[in-house]
Write a protein that holds these residues in place. Structure first.
Motif: not given
Length: 83
Positions: A30-41
């Motif tokens: 992941f590039k960032s926490m936002d990238d992780l959040a996008d993947r989870v969603i």
């Protein structure tokens, strides 16, 4: 973690500690926490066993009685509809 913390308050350090991984492994995926959040969603919305997929199976009639029970017990709790 989202059950106990707001997303804005969750850090890479918290995630890597919980997952027992180092930061390098996190940033490999992941590039960032936002990238992780996008993947989870994305996984929650469209992934195998997602709430949406289970609902569509119920509507289409391709879900078994066990699938319906799993939907009620697990998915409805996950989306906060029932406890």
């Amino acid at each position: 973690m989202l059950e106990h913390h707001r997303l804005a308050n969750i850090t890479v350090g918290m995630v890597t500690e919980q997952a027992e991984l180092n930061r390098g492994r996190f940033y490999y995926h992941f590039k960032s926490m936002d990238d992780l959040a996008d993947r989870v969603i994305e996984d929650e919305a469209l992934g195998n066993g997602s709430v949406l997929q289970n609902m569509l199976s119920l509507v289409a009639g391709s879900s078994t009685a066990n699938g319906f029970e799993a939907f009620i017990k697990h998915d409805m709790e996950r989306i906060g509809y029932v406890k």
